[in-house]
Design an enzyme around this catalytic site. Structure first.
Site, short mmCIF file in Angstrom:
data_model
loop_
_atom_site.label_atom_id
_atom_site.label_comp_id
_atom_site.label_asym_id
_atom_site.label_seq_id
_atom_site.Cartn_x
_atom_site.Cartn_y
_atom_site.Cartn_z
N LYS A 52 0.84 -1.20 0.00
CA LYS A 52 0.00 0.00 0.00
C LYS A 52 0.87 1.24 0.00
CE LYS A 52 -3.91 -2.23 2.22
NZ LYS A 52 -4.59 -2.65 3.44
N GLN A 96 -4.97 -1.35 9.59
CA GLN A 96 -4.85 -2.66 8.95
C GLN A 96 -5.46 -3.75 9.83
OE1 GLN A 96 -3.58 -3.36 5.79
NE2 GLN A 96 -4.31 -5.41 6.20
N ASP A 119 -11.34 2.88 3.94
CA ASP A 119 -11.77 1.48 3.82
C ASP A 119 -13.27 1.37 3.60
OD1 ASP A 119 -9.91 -0.54 3.74
OD2 ASP A 119 -9.58 -0.59 5.91
#
Ligand code: NAP
Length: 281
Positions: A52, A96, A119
Protein backbone atom coordinates in the site's frame (compact mmCIF):
# COMPACT_ATOMS: atom_id res chain seq x y z
CA UNK A 1 -13.46 -15.93 -23.16
CA UNK A 2 -12.12 -12.62 -21.89
CA UNK A 3 -9.50 -13.07 -19.21
CA UNK A 4 -10.02 -9.99 -17.06
CA UNK A 5 -6.57 -8.54 -16.46
CA UNK A 6 -6.69 -6.96 -13.01
CA UNK A 7 -3.00 -6.06 -13.08
CA UNK A 8 -3.47 -4.03 -16.26
CA UNK A 9 -6.68 -2.39 -15.01
CA UNK A 10 -4.99 -1.50 -11.70
CA UNK A 11 -1.96 -0.04 -13.51
CA UNK A 12 -4.30 2.09 -15.66
CA UNK A 13 -6.20 3.29 -12.59
CA UNK A 14 -2.93 4.17 -10.81
CA UNK A 15 -1.78 6.10 -13.86
CA UNK A 16 -5.08 8.07 -13.95
CA UNK A 17 -4.66 8.80 -10.24
CA UNK A 18 -1.03 9.87 -10.69
CA UNK A 19 -2.12 12.47 -13.26
CA UNK A 20 -5.01 13.60 -11.06
CA UNK A 21 -2.68 14.03 -8.06
CA UNK A 22 -0.44 16.34 -10.15
CA UNK A 23 -3.51 18.43 -11.06
CA UNK A 24 -4.66 18.52 -7.43
CA UNK A 25 -1.20 19.64 -6.33
CA UNK A 26 -1.29 22.48 -8.87
CA UNK A 27 -4.74 23.52 -7.71
CA UNK A 28 -4.43 23.16 -3.92
CA UNK A 29 -0.69 23.32 -3.41
CA UNK A 30 -0.73 20.00 -1.55
CA UNK A 31 -1.35 16.34 -2.24
CA UNK A 32 -3.68 13.79 -0.61
CA UNK A 33 -2.18 11.93 2.35
CA UNK A 34 -2.78 8.35 3.45
CA UNK A 35 -1.88 7.14 6.94
CA UNK A 36 -1.91 3.42 7.68
CA UNK A 37 -1.84 2.13 11.24
CA UNK A 38 -0.20 -1.30 11.53
CA UNK A 39 -0.45 -3.19 14.80
CA UNK A 40 1.68 -6.27 15.46
CA UNK A 41 3.96 -8.24 13.20
CA UNK A 42 1.67 -10.57 11.22
CA UNK A 43 3.53 -11.22 7.96
CA UNK A 44 0.55 -10.90 5.55
CA UNK A 45 -0.44 -7.56 7.13
CA UNK A 46 3.14 -6.32 6.84
CA UNK A 47 3.23 -7.29 3.16
CA UNK A 48 -0.14 -5.62 2.45
CA UNK A 49 0.94 -2.44 4.22
CA UNK A 50 4.29 -2.36 2.40
CA UNK A 51 2.48 -2.72 -0.94
CA UNK A 52 0.00 0.00 0.00
CA UNK A 53 2.81 2.39 0.94
CA UNK A 54 4.75 1.64 -2.26
CA UNK A 55 1.69 2.15 -4.49
CA UNK A 56 0.68 5.34 -2.66
CA UNK A 57 4.14 6.82 -3.23
CA UNK A 58 4.08 5.78 -6.90
CA UNK A 59 0.97 7.86 -7.56
CA UNK A 60 2.40 10.81 -5.64
CA UNK A 61 0.40 10.62 -2.41
CA UNK A 62 1.91 11.46 0.96
CA UNK A 63 2.09 8.10 2.63
CA UNK A 64 2.86 7.29 6.24
CA UNK A 65 2.79 4.03 8.19
CA UNK A 66 2.47 4.20 11.97
CA UNK A 67 3.53 0.95 13.62
CA UNK A 68 2.68 -0.39 17.08
CA UNK A 69 3.58 -3.65 18.86
CA UNK A 70 0.67 -6.10 19.30
CA UNK A 71 0.67 -5.34 23.03
CA UNK A 72 -0.35 -1.72 22.41
CA UNK A 73 -3.33 -0.53 24.44
CA UNK A 74 -6.56 0.23 22.63
CA UNK A 75 -6.57 3.75 24.12
CA UNK A 76 -3.25 4.54 22.38
CA UNK A 77 -4.75 3.65 18.99
CA UNK A 78 -7.94 5.63 19.67
CA UNK A 79 -5.85 8.67 20.65
CA UNK A 80 -3.76 8.34 17.50
CA UNK A 81 -6.89 8.12 15.34
CA UNK A 82 -8.25 11.23 17.07
CA UNK A 83 -5.00 13.07 16.28
CA UNK A 84 -5.09 11.95 12.62
CA UNK A 85 -8.77 12.94 12.32
CA UNK A 86 -7.75 16.50 13.21
CA UNK A 87 -4.65 16.59 11.01
CA UNK A 88 -5.32 18.50 7.75
CA UNK A 89 -2.50 16.81 5.83
CA UNK A 90 -4.14 13.39 6.37
CA UNK A 91 -6.92 12.70 3.84
CA UNK A 92 -7.32 9.00 4.56
CA UNK A 93 -6.82 6.74 7.59
CA UNK A 94 -6.67 2.96 7.42
CA UNK A 95 -6.18 0.61 10.35
CA UNK A 96 -4.85 -2.66 8.95
CA UNK A 97 -6.98 -5.65 9.96
CA UNK A 98 -6.95 -8.11 11.65
CA UNK A 99 -6.38 -6.53 15.06
CA UNK A 100 -5.04 -8.21 18.21
CA UNK A 101 -7.88 -9.75 20.29
CA UNK A 102 -7.77 -7.12 23.06
CA UNK A 103 -8.58 -4.33 20.59
CA UNK A 104 -12.24 -3.82 19.69
CA UNK A 105 -12.50 -3.61 15.89
CA UNK A 106 -15.90 -1.91 16.02
CA UNK A 107 -14.61 0.84 18.35
CA UNK A 108 -11.60 1.44 16.11
CA UNK A 109 -13.65 1.63 12.91
CA UNK A 110 -16.16 3.99 14.52
CA UNK A 111 -13.37 6.27 15.80
CA UNK A 112 -12.20 7.11 12.28
CA UNK A 113 -13.72 10.29 10.86
CA UNK A 114 -16.12 8.98 8.14
CA UNK A 115 -14.70 11.64 5.81
CA UNK A 116 -11.27 9.97 6.14
CA UNK A 117 -12.48 6.36 6.19
CA UNK A 118 -10.73 5.08 3.06
CA UNK A 119 -11.77 1.48 3.82
CA UNK A 120 -15.45 2.42 3.74
CA UNK A 121 -16.13 0.38 6.90
CA UNK A 122 -17.54 3.18 9.11
CA UNK A 123 -21.31 2.68 9.72
CA UNK A 124 -21.90 6.17 8.29
CA UNK A 125 -20.30 5.14 4.98
CA UNK A 126 -22.09 1.77 5.01
CA UNK A 127 -25.38 3.62 5.49
CA UNK A 128 -24.58 6.21 2.83
CA UNK A 129 -23.72 3.49 0.33
CA UNK A 130 -26.94 1.60 1.00
CA UNK A 131 -28.95 4.85 0.78
CA UNK A 132 -27.37 5.62 -2.58
CA UNK A 133 -25.48 8.67 -1.27
CA UNK A 134 -21.86 9.55 -1.88
CA UNK A 135 -19.55 7.49 0.36
CA UNK A 136 -16.25 5.70 0.57
CA UNK A 137 -16.79 2.18 -0.75
CA UNK A 138 -14.79 -0.83 0.52
CA UNK A 139 -11.82 -1.27 -1.80
CA UNK A 140 -12.24 -4.91 -2.95
CA UNK A 141 -15.90 -4.65 -4.07
CA UNK A 142 -15.13 -1.27 -5.64
CA UNK A 143 -12.37 -2.97 -7.63
CA UNK A 144 -14.75 -5.77 -8.68
CA UNK A 145 -17.33 -3.21 -9.74
CA UNK A 146 -14.82 -1.31 -11.91
CA UNK A 147 -13.73 -4.57 -13.58
CA UNK A 148 -17.36 -5.54 -14.28
CA UNK A 149 -18.07 -2.09 -15.76
CA UNK A 150 -15.09 -2.44 -18.11
CA UNK A 151 -16.62 -5.62 -19.55
CA UNK A 152 -20.26 -4.54 -19.43
CA UNK A 153 -20.91 -0.80 -19.12
CA UNK A 154 -24.72 -1.28 -19.28
CA UNK A 155 -25.69 -3.27 -16.21
CA UNK A 156 -29.31 -2.19 -15.86
CA UNK A 157 -31.69 -5.18 -15.67
CA UNK A 158 -28.90 -7.77 -15.41
CA UNK A 159 -29.28 -10.57 -12.90
CA UNK A 160 -26.38 -10.50 -10.42
CA UNK A 161 -25.68 -13.21 -7.87
CA UNK A 162 -23.23 -12.60 -5.04
CA UNK A 163 -21.87 -15.60 -3.15
CA UNK A 164 -20.92 -14.48 0.38
CA UNK A 165 -22.46 -11.75 2.55
CA UNK A 166 -19.48 -10.32 4.42
CA UNK A 167 -19.38 -6.63 5.33
CA UNK A 168 -16.04 -6.49 3.53
CA UNK A 169 -17.15 -7.96 0.19
CA UNK A 170 -20.63 -9.40 -0.40
CA UNK A 171 -22.81 -6.69 1.14
CA UNK A 172 -21.12 -3.64 -0.44
CA UNK A 173 -20.93 -5.52 -3.76
CA UNK A 174 -24.69 -5.97 -3.56
CA UNK A 175 -25.20 -2.24 -3.00
CA UNK A 176 -22.95 -1.26 -5.91
CA UNK A 177 -24.82 -3.52 -8.33
CA UNK A 178 -28.24 -2.48 -7.00
CA UNK A 179 -27.24 1.12 -7.69
CA UNK A 180 -26.64 0.02 -11.29
CA UNK A 181 -30.19 -1.37 -11.43
CA UNK A 182 -29.13 -5.00 -11.43
CA UNK A 183 -31.51 -7.49 -9.84
CA UNK A 184 -29.30 -8.82 -7.07
CA UNK A 185 -29.45 -12.07 -5.13
CA UNK A 186 -27.09 -12.40 -2.18
CA UNK A 187 -26.30 -15.95 -1.09
CA UNK A 188 -24.49 -17.40 1.93
CA UNK A 189 -23.77 -20.58 3.86
CA UNK A 190 -27.48 -21.21 4.60
CA UNK A 191 -28.63 -20.78 0.99
CA UNK A 192 -30.66 -23.88 0.03
CA UNK A 193 -29.60 -24.49 -3.58
CA UNK A 194 -26.50 -22.45 -4.33
CA UNK A 195 -25.91 -24.02 -7.73
CA UNK A 196 -29.44 -23.12 -8.89
CA UNK A 197 -29.00 -19.53 -7.68
CA UNK A 198 -25.62 -19.20 -9.44
CA UNK A 199 -27.06 -20.57 -12.68
CA UNK A 200 -29.38 -17.52 -12.83
CA UNK A 201 -26.50 -15.05 -12.88
CA UNK A 202 -25.51 -12.79 -15.75
CA UNK A 203 -22.94 -11.47 -13.28
CA UNK A 204 -21.58 -13.83 -10.66
CA UNK A 205 -19.32 -12.63 -7.85
CA UNK A 206 -17.78 -15.25 -5.55
CA UNK A 207 -16.42 -13.98 -2.20
CA UNK A 208 -16.51 -17.02 0.04
CA UNK A 209 -13.07 -18.34 0.94
CA UNK A 210 -13.69 -21.94 -0.23
CA UNK A 211 -11.26 -23.14 -2.91
CA UNK A 212 -12.96 -23.67 -6.29
CA UNK A 213 -16.47 -23.82 -4.82
CA UNK A 214 -18.12 -22.49 -7.99
CA UNK A 215 -18.02 -25.20 -10.65
CA UNK A 216 -18.39 -25.04 -14.43
CA UNK A 217 -21.97 -26.39 -14.35
CA UNK A 218 -23.00 -23.66 -11.84
CA UNK A 219 -22.38 -20.95 -14.42
CA UNK A 220 -24.73 -19.72 -17.14
CA UNK A 221 -23.21 -19.48 -20.61
CA UNK A 222 -21.66 -16.05 -21.22
CA UNK A 223 -21.86 -14.91 -17.60
CA UNK A 224 -19.32 -12.45 -16.25
CA UNK A 225 -17.59 -14.14 -13.31
CA UNK A 226 -15.58 -12.29 -10.68
CA UNK A 227 -13.51 -14.38 -8.29
CA UNK A 228 -12.64 -12.57 -5.06
CA UNK A 229 -11.31 -15.63 -3.23
CA UNK A 230 -7.70 -16.03 -2.22
CA UNK A 231 -7.15 -19.55 -0.87
CA UNK A 232 -3.85 -21.21 -0.07
CA UNK A 233 -3.91 -24.86 -1.19
CA UNK A 234 -1.38 -27.61 -1.97
CA UNK A 235 -1.42 -26.50 -5.60
CA UNK A 236 -0.79 -22.87 -4.70
CA UNK A 237 -3.15 -19.89 -4.46
CA UNK A 238 -6.58 -20.55 -5.98
CA UNK A 239 -9.83 -18.62 -6.03
CA UNK A 240 -13.40 -19.53 -5.10
CA UNK A 241 -14.10 -20.43 -8.73
CA UNK A 242 -12.92 -23.58 -10.54
CA UNK A 243 -11.04 -21.60 -13.17
CA UNK A 244 -10.52 -24.26 -15.87
CA UNK A 245 -14.15 -25.41 -15.88
CA UNK A 246 -15.71 -21.96 -15.58
CA UNK A 247 -13.50 -20.45 -18.28
CA UNK A 248 -15.27 -22.77 -20.77
CA UNK A 249 -18.68 -21.24 -19.91
CA UNK A 250 -18.06 -17.62 -18.94
CA UNK A 251 -17.91 -14.62 -21.23
CA UNK A 252 -15.31 -13.07 -18.92
CA UNK A 253 -13.50 -14.29 -15.82
CA UNK A 254 -10.94 -12.91 -13.37
CA UNK A 255 -7.88 -15.11 -12.72
CA UNK A 256 -6.48 -15.70 -9.21
CA UNK A 257 -3.97 -14.25 -8.72
CA UNK A 258 -3.93 -11.26 -11.06
CA UNK A 259 -7.65 -10.44 -11.10
CA UNK A 260 -9.39 -8.70 -8.23
CA UNK A 261 -6.34 -8.55 -5.92
CA UNK A 262 -4.37 -5.83 -7.75
CA UNK A 263 -7.49 -3.65 -7.98
CA UNK A 264 -7.93 -3.59 -4.20
CA UNK A 265 -4.87 -1.43 -3.50
CA UNK A 266 -5.51 0.79 -6.54
CA UNK A 267 -9.01 1.43 -5.16
CA UNK A 268 -7.57 2.35 -1.76
CA UNK A 269 -5.55 5.06 -3.53
CA UNK A 270 -8.68 6.12 -5.42
CA UNK A 271 -10.62 6.40 -2.14
CA UNK A 272 -7.81 8.53 -0.65
CA UNK A 273 -7.93 10.91 -3.62
CA UNK A 274 -11.76 11.06 -3.42
CA UNK A 275 -11.62 11.86 0.34
CA UNK A 276 -9.12 14.64 -0.37
CA UNK A 277 -11.33 16.10 -3.13
CA UNK A 278 -14.43 16.05 -0.92
CA UNK A 279 -12.45 17.80 1.86
CA UNK A 280 -11.61 20.64 -0.55
CA UNK A 281 -15.25 21.41 -1.46
P1 NAP B 1 -15.87 -14.04 5.15
O1 NAP B 1 -16.02 -12.82 5.98
O2 NAP B 1 -15.37 -15.30 5.77
O3 NAP B 1 -17.29 -14.34 4.49
C1 NAP B 1 -17.49 -15.49 3.73
C2 NAP B 1 -18.91 -15.53 3.25
O4 NAP B 1 -19.09 -16.73 2.50
C3 NAP B 1 -19.96 -15.57 4.40
O5 NAP B 1 -21.03 -14.72 4.10
C4 NAP B 1 -20.41 -17.03 4.42
O6 NAP B 1 -21.75 -17.21 4.76
C5 NAP B 1 -20.25 -17.40 2.95
N1 NAP B 1 -20.09 -18.85 2.82
C6 NAP B 1 -19.29 -19.68 3.54
N2 NAP B 1 -19.45 -20.96 3.13
C7 NAP B 1 -20.36 -20.93 2.13
C8 NAP B 1 -20.94 -21.91 1.32
N3 NAP B 1 -20.62 -23.21 1.42
N4 NAP B 1 -21.85 -21.52 0.40
C9 NAP B 1 -22.20 -20.22 0.27
N5 NAP B 1 -21.67 -19.23 1.02
C10 NAP B 1 -20.77 -19.58 1.94
O7 NAP B 1 -14.93 -13.81 3.87
P2 NAP B 1 -14.49 -12.46 3.12
O8 NAP B 1 -13.68 -11.63 4.03
O9 NAP B 1 -15.63 -11.85 2.38
O10 NAP B 1 -13.48 -13.12 2.05
C11 NAP B 1 -13.91 -14.02 1.08
C12 NAP B 1 -12.72 -14.45 0.25
O11 NAP B 1 -12.21 -13.29 -0.41
C13 NAP B 1 -11.53 -15.03 1.02
O12 NAP B 1 -10.92 -16.03 0.25
C14 NAP B 1 -10.60 -13.85 1.17
O13 NAP B 1 -9.24 -14.25 1.31
C15 NAP B 1 -10.82 -13.16 -0.14
N6 NAP B 1 -10.49 -11.72 -0.15
C16 NAP B 1 -9.86 -11.25 -1.25
C17 NAP B 1 -9.56 -9.91 -1.34
C18 NAP B 1 -8.87 -9.40 -2.56
O14 NAP B 1 -8.30 -8.32 -2.54
N7 NAP B 1 -8.92 -10.14 -3.67
C19 NAP B 1 -9.92 -9.03 -0.32
C20 NAP B 1 -10.60 -9.54 0.76
C21 NAP B 1 -10.90 -10.89 0.84
P3 NAP B 1 -22.34 -16.89 6.24
O15 NAP B 1 -22.48 -15.40 6.28
O16 NAP B 1 -23.65 -17.60 6.25
O17 NAP B 1 -21.34 -17.42 7.21
Amino acid sequence: MILIDGKKAAAELREELRKEVIELKDKHNRVPGLTVILIGDLTPSQIYVRNKEKSAKEVGLNSEVVKYPDTVEERVILDKIDELNKEDSVSGILVQLPLPKHIDKKKIIEAIDPAKDVDGFHPMNVGNLSSGYESSVPCTPLGCYLLIKQIEPKLSGKKAVIVGRSNLNGKPMTQLLLKENCTVTITHSKTKDLKAECLEADILVAAVGIPELVKGDWVKKDAIVIDVGINKTDKGIVGDVAFDEVSKKAKALTPVPGGVGPMTIACLLKNTVECFKRSQL
